[in-house]
Design a protein around this motif. Structure first.
Motif, PDB file in Angstrom:
ATOM      1  N   ALA A 218       0.853  -1.237   0.068  1.00 52.06           N
ATOM      2  CA  ALA A 218      -0.016  -0.112   0.011  1.00 52.06           C
ATOM      3  C   ALA A 218       0.725   1.219  -0.153  1.00 52.06           C
ATOM      4  CB  ALA A 218      -1.021   0.006   1.107  1.00 52.06           C
ATOM      5  N   ASN A 219       2.327   1.079   0.036  1.00 50.23           N
ATOM      6  CA  ASN A 219       3.049   2.237  -0.278  1.00 50.23           C
ATOM      7  C   ASN A 219       3.130   2.604  -1.619  1.00 50.23           C
ATOM      8  OD1 ASN A 219       4.855   4.037   0.376  1.00 50.23           O
ATOM      9  ND2 ASN A 219       6.452   2.715   0.579  1.00 50.23           N
ATOM     10  N   LEU A 220       2.438   3.599  -2.050  1.00 49.76           N
ATOM     11  CA  LEU A 220       2.396   4.008  -3.533  1.00 49.76           C
ATOM     12  C   LEU A 220       3.243   4.995  -3.949  1.00 49.76           C
ATOM     13  CD1 LEU A 220      -1.629   4.405  -3.525  1.00 49.76           C
ATOM     14  CD2 LEU A 220      -0.298   2.216  -3.919  1.00 49.76           C
ATOM     15  N   SER A 221       3.776   4.867  -4.937  1.00 52.01           N
ATOM     16  CA  SER A 221       4.757   5.790  -5.407  1.00 52.01           C
ATOM     17  C   SER A 221       4.215   6.926  -6.223  1.00 52.01           C
ATOM     18  CB  SER A 221       5.702   5.020  -6.366  1.00 52.01           C
ATOM     19  OG  SER A 221       5.163   4.590  -7.377  1.00 52.01           O
ATOM     20  N   LYS A 222       4.821   8.399  -6.060  1.00 51.93           N
ATOM     21  CA  LYS A 222       4.382   9.433  -6.601  1.00 51.93           C
ATOM     22  C   LYS A 222       4.509   9.716  -8.083  1.00 51.93           C
ATOM     23  CE  LYS A 222       2.647  14.143  -5.986  1.00 51.93           C
ATOM     24  NZ  LYS A 222       2.299  15.072  -4.899  1.00 51.93           N
ATOM     25  N   ASN A 223       3.807   9.884  -9.073  1.00 52.68           N
ATOM     26  CA  ASN A 223       4.499   9.659 -10.508  1.00 52.68           C
ATOM     27  C   ASN A 223       4.896  11.385 -10.610  1.00 52.68           C
ATOM     28  OD1 ASN A 223       4.026  10.463 -13.734  1.00 52.68           O
ATOM     29  ND2 ASN A 223       4.263   8.474 -13.512  1.00 52.68           N
ATOM     30  N   GLU A 224       5.912  11.684 -11.565  1.00 51.22           N
ATOM     31  CA  GLU A 224       6.192  12.969 -11.606  1.00 51.22           C
ATOM     32  C   GLU A 224       4.834  13.921 -12.160  1.00 51.22           C
ATOM     33  OE1 GLU A 224       8.264  12.128 -16.242  1.00 51.22           O
ATOM     34  OE2 GLU A 224       9.280  12.603 -14.578  1.00 51.22           O
ATOM     35  N   GLN A 225       4.122  12.951 -12.822  1.00 42.62           N
ATOM     36  CA  GLN A 225       2.773  14.061 -13.264  1.00 42.62           C
ATOM     37  C   GLN A 225       1.684  14.302 -12.153  1.00 42.62           C
ATOM     38  OE1 GLN A 225       2.657  11.213 -16.630  1.00 42.62           O
ATOM     39  NE2 GLN A 225       2.807  13.005 -18.085  1.00 42.62           N
ATOM     40  N   GLY A 226       1.900  13.736 -11.088  1.00 44.64           N
ATOM     41  CA  GLY A 226       1.452  14.093  -9.855  1.00 44.64           C
ATOM     42  C   GLY A 226       0.165  12.844  -9.308  1.00 44.64           C
ATOM     43  N   HIS A 227      -0.026  12.000 -10.117  1.00 40.26           N
ATOM     44  CA  HIS A 227      -0.974  10.885  -9.584  1.00 40.26           C
ATOM     45  C   HIS A 227       0.218   9.772  -8.717  1.00 40.26           C
ATOM     46  CE1 HIS A 227       0.508   9.328 -13.470  1.00 40.26           C
ATOM     47  NE2 HIS A 227       0.651   8.324 -12.869  1.00 40.26           N
ATOM     48  N   LEU A 228      -0.745   8.795  -8.097  1.00 39.93           N
ATOM     49  CA  LEU A 228       0.029   7.985  -7.245  1.00 39.93           C
ATOM     50  C   LEU A 228      -0.143   6.538  -8.173  1.00 39.93           C
ATOM     51  CD1 LEU A 228      -1.370   8.566  -3.782  1.00 39.93           C
ATOM     52  CD2 LEU A 228       0.897   9.238  -4.740  1.00 39.93           C
ATOM     53  N   GLU A 229       0.775   5.686  -7.793  1.00 40.02           N
ATOM     54  CA  GLU A 229       0.754   4.396  -8.626  1.00 40.02           C
ATOM     55  C   GLU A 229       1.110   3.388  -8.054  1.00 40.02           C
ATOM     56  OE1 GLU A 229       2.607   5.896 -13.077  1.00 40.02           O
ATOM     57  OE2 GLU A 229       3.952   4.949 -11.612  1.00 40.02           O
ATOM     58  N   GLY A 230       0.749   2.136  -8.045  1.00 43.27           N
ATOM     59  CA  GLY A 230       0.830   1.122  -7.479  1.00 43.27           C
ATOM     60  C   GLY A 230      -0.045  -0.257  -7.935  1.00 43.27           C
ATOM     61  N   GLU A 231      -0.027  -1.364  -7.432  1.00 41.48           N
ATOM     62  CA  GLU A 231      -0.896  -2.360  -8.034  1.00 41.48           C
ATOM     63  C   GLU A 231      -2.415  -2.004  -7.152  1.00 41.48           C
ATOM     64  OE1 GLU A 231       0.562  -6.455  -7.761  1.00 41.48           O
ATOM     65  OE2 GLU A 231       2.591  -5.767  -8.288  1.00 41.48           O
ATOM     66  N   ILE A 232      -3.173  -2.573  -7.999  1.00 45.79           N
ATOM     67  CA  ILE A 232      -4.634  -2.196  -7.729  1.00 45.79           C
ATOM     68  C   ILE A 232      -5.111  -2.614  -6.128  1.00 45.79           C
ATOM     69  CG2 ILE A 232      -5.657  -4.361  -8.462  1.00 45.79           C
ATOM     70  CD1 ILE A 232      -7.563  -1.056  -8.476  1.00 45.79           C
ATOM     71  N   SER A 233      -4.644  -3.712  -5.595  1.00 43.53           N
ATOM     72  CA  SER A 233      -4.968  -4.178  -4.172  1.00 43.53           C
ATOM     73  C   SER A 233      -4.020  -3.125  -3.217  1.00 43.53           C
ATOM     74  CB  SER A 233      -4.348  -5.627  -4.000  1.00 43.53           C
ATOM     75  OG  SER A 233      -3.068  -5.661  -4.157  1.00 43.53           O
ATOM     76  N   GLY A 234      -3.057  -2.892  -3.501  1.00 43.71           N
ATOM     77  CA  GLY A 234      -2.474  -1.692  -2.753  1.00 43.71           C
ATOM     78  C   GLY A 234      -3.160  -0.222  -2.703  1.00 43.71           C
ATOM     79  N   ILE A 235      -3.794  -0.163  -3.928  1.00 37.94           N
ATOM     80  CA  ILE A 235      -4.588   1.430  -4.107  1.00 37.94           C
ATOM     81  C   ILE A 235      -5.619   0.991  -3.187  1.00 37.94           C
ATOM     82  CG2 ILE A 235      -5.767   2.512  -5.739  1.00 37.94           C
ATOM     83  CD1 ILE A 235      -3.576   1.924  -7.767  1.00 37.94           C
ATOM     84  N   ASN A 236      -6.209   0.038  -3.478  1.00 41.54           N
ATOM     85  CA  ASN A 236      -7.548  -0.309  -2.714  1.00 41.54           C
ATOM     86  C   ASN A 236      -7.280  -0.300  -1.071  1.00 41.54           C
ATOM     87  OD1 ASN A 236      -9.715  -0.599  -4.521  1.00 41.54           O
ATOM     88  ND2 ASN A 236      -8.907  -2.838  -5.052  1.00 41.54           N
ATOM     89  N   VAL A 237      -6.182  -0.984  -0.693  1.00 42.94           N
ATOM     90  CA  VAL A 237      -5.840  -0.737   0.855  1.00 42.94           C
ATOM     91  C   VAL A 237      -5.640   0.462   1.479  1.00 42.94           C
ATOM     92  CG1 VAL A 237      -4.322  -1.308   2.369  1.00 42.94           C
ATOM     93  CG2 VAL A 237      -5.282  -3.195   1.037  1.00 42.94           C
ATOM     94  N   SER A 238      -4.985   1.391   0.350  1.00 37.19           N
ATOM     95  CA  SER A 238      -4.590   2.483   0.866  1.00 37.19           C
ATOM     96  C   SER A 238      -5.703   3.686   0.996  1.00 37.19           C
ATOM     97  CB  SER A 238      -3.524   3.349  -0.233  1.00 37.19           C
ATOM     98  OG  SER A 238      -4.111   3.500  -1.517  1.00 37.19           O
ATOM     99  N   ASN A 239      -6.938   3.396   0.312  1.00 37.38           N
ATOM    100  CA  ASN A 239      -8.170   4.004   0.172  1.00 37.38           C
ATOM    101  C   ASN A 239      -9.289   3.308   1.192  1.00 37.38           C
ATOM    102  OD1 ASN A 239      -8.292   6.307  -1.929  1.00 37.38           O
ATOM    103  ND2 ASN A 239      -6.963   4.701  -2.876  1.00 37.38           N
ATOM    104  N   PHE A 240      -8.980   2.338   1.980  1.00 37.85           N
ATOM    105  CA  PHE A 240      -9.733   1.965   2.944  1.00 37.85           C
ATOM    106  C   PHE A 240     -10.104   3.241   4.029  1.00 37.85           C
ATOM    107  CE2 PHE A 240      -8.578  -2.809   3.061  1.00 37.85           C
ATOM    108  CZ  PHE A 240      -9.265  -2.862   1.853  1.00 37.85           C
TER     109      PHE A 240
END
Length: 506
Positions: A155-177
């Motif tokens: 769930a430790n997402l990386s910040k893209n240089e264009q401003g959005h966060l990136e990671g695998e879908i399960s990590g994105i889901n967990v980070s948004n619980f």
């Protein structure tokens, strides 16, 4: 706590009774498409393909299929999705706050799938629908007092240089619980954010005695590995010695059956297995029946589905979708026919070919099972082997030999004389007679598939098997950066990739 479990179970049962949709499957799907088109009609994609005209048509589905082409990932990414990383209103209103990096089962680099707020909400709603099906299973009240362990990617997402966060879908889901998930979700966001897989599992193992786990979710290969480590470190006989209320396992990502025996070995009592179809592109279906692994299709959650027959009407001899394939809607499909799944979603995927093939096991209500991947279709010499047929053959031979094989990979390669052979690598904790396994696997595939039988009498000269242990297999995955909670490894490999695998294991 017993009172709490009773209240929660009763509340879910009441919610189930009050939740129903009298619309037909076809009407639900038409409503979904109209809703998607309305929401995106002012985007660049919506203007280019004239969604306004489609919406005014007496048959919006047919007009949509006429105007909008089918896209694979490369086509939609190169023309549309890559712009969404820096520009608003491309294929969906606004700019996606997240992009999901695919687990890379096909292709060398990760795909970037846009993840919108509407999309995250749709996934939560499908999850809620799955929870409403729990009364069908008559689970004990202790389950509703326990915690759920979700083995996700980091769930430790990386910040893209264009401003959005990136990671695998399960990590994105967990980070948004939402915060209230902390009441029952384990291992918790702190541990889930540990990037290194081995370090994350180590912390889970350390914390395990303090948890009351009733349900687990994740990809079978990695869940099994984690549970075996808990048992080993705490010197247990079964996982129920530490989590006596463990009742449910929500599987997903790959077929479960090749793992069933190994799960049974580490459990004191049977687990209820619920299957899910959750991908980077959506949460499409889930089990609702305790007597079946079939999955209910999510019809009213921000997805519009189309289905291309996986035969001469829709694909060529190599499993690739042909120009102008037959394309069916939910009211036109048949039972037990393989279909290439096409989706349109509230993340700005439009007539997008996800790469999976499915079969309908029920039409009313619509229920499916995943039958394979279009790129896991092995047909170099006309053998026409689907993932489903290969899984069935591996299981049959394993049962006959009294062993378990969880993972395998296969490729059509040329031998020293330039003739094609099928090279298999099978992964097992058991000692395997490779010659006997190859002979029995060959016969099982001949019995299951007449095209394979023809190929074996003509261009396919031999079948070879190399058996390796799980430790060596996981070393290979780690060396290729494919180790982790949501990683899926390819069952069908190209020739160069298989030779690399063989070299590593020799």
């Amino acid at each position: 706590m017993a009172l709490l479990g009773n209240l929660i179970k009763t509340g879910i049962e009441l919610n189930q009774k009050l939740s129903f949709d009298l619309k037909s499957s076809a009407k639900q799907q038409e409503d979904q498409l109209i809703s998607l088109l309305n929401k995106a009609k002012s985007t660049a994609f919506g203007k280019y393909y004239d969604f306004n005209t489609i919406l005014k048509s007496p048959d919006p589905i047919k007009e949509y299929q006429y105007k909008v082409p089918i896209h694979n990932y490369n086509q939609i990414h190169e023309r549309w999705w890559h712009q969404q990383q820096s520009v608003e209103d491309i294929t969906w209103p606004g700019k996606p706050p997240f992009f999901a990096l695919s687990s890379g089962t096909t292709g060398k680099s990760s795909k970037r799938i846009p993840i919108t707020d509407d999309f995250l909400q749709s996934m939560r709603e499908v999850g809620s629908s799955m929870i409403r099906s729990l009364p069908n299973y008559d689970f004990p009240e202790t389950l509703f007092e326990s915690e759920m362990l979700m083995l996700s990617s980091s769930a430790n997402l990386s910040k893209n240089e264009q401003g959005h966060l990136e990671g695998e879908i399960s990590g994105i889901n967990v980070s948004n619980f939402p915060g209230w998930y902390d009441f029952f979700y384990r291992p918790g966001k702190e541990i889930a954010s540990i990037s290194n897989w081995d370090d994350r599992v180590k912390r889970i193992v350390e914390e395990a005695p303090g948890w009351n786990i009733g349900a687990i979710a994740g990809i079978p290969s990695w869940v099994l590995l984690m549970l075996q480590e808990v048992i080993k470190v705490h010197n247990l006989e079964t996982i129920h010695d530490i989590w006596p209320n463990l009742t449910v396992y929500a599987s997903g990502g790959v077929a479960f059956e090749t793992y069933r025996k190994d799960f049974e070995k580490i459990c004191k009592k049977p687990l209820t297995i619920m299957d899910t179809y959750l991908a980077s592109e959506g949460f499409f279906s889930y089990s609702t029946d305790p007597k079946s692994m079939n999955m209910r299709l999510a019809l009213s959650h921000g997805y519009f589905y189309e289905f291309i027959p996986f035969d001469e009407r829709g694909v060529d001899d190599f499993g690739q979708v042909i120009d102008n394939p037959m394309t069916l809607t939910i009211d036109e499909v048949e039972m037990d026919q393989d279909y290439v799944l096409i989706i349109s979603t509230c993340a700005g995927a439009w007539r997008y070919m996800i790469g999976d093939t499915i079969k309908f096991t029920s039409l009313d209500p619509p229920e499916i099972k995943i039958s394979g991947r279009t790129k896991f279709f092995l047909n170099v010499v006309g053998s026409q082997l689907s993932e489903e047929k290969m899984d069935e053959a591996i299981l049959a031979v394993s049962d006959a030999m009294g062993i378990t094989v969880n993972e395998y990979s296969v490729s059509a390669i040329k031998d020293e004389k330039g003739a094609y052979v099928h090279q298999w690598i099978v992964v097992s904790e058991n000692e395997i007679d490779e010659k006997s396994f190859a002979e029995q696997l060959d016969e099982a595939l001949k019995d299951a598939n007449k095209n394979y039988n023809v190929a074996r009498n003509k261009a396919l000269k031999e079948i070879r098997v190399r058996a390796i242990g799980k430790d060596l297999y996981h070393e290979f995955l780690e060396a290729n950066k494919k180790k982790g909670g949501q990683i899926k490894t390819p069952k069908v490999m190209g020739e160069d990739r298989m030779k690399e695998f063989l070299d590593y294991t020799s």
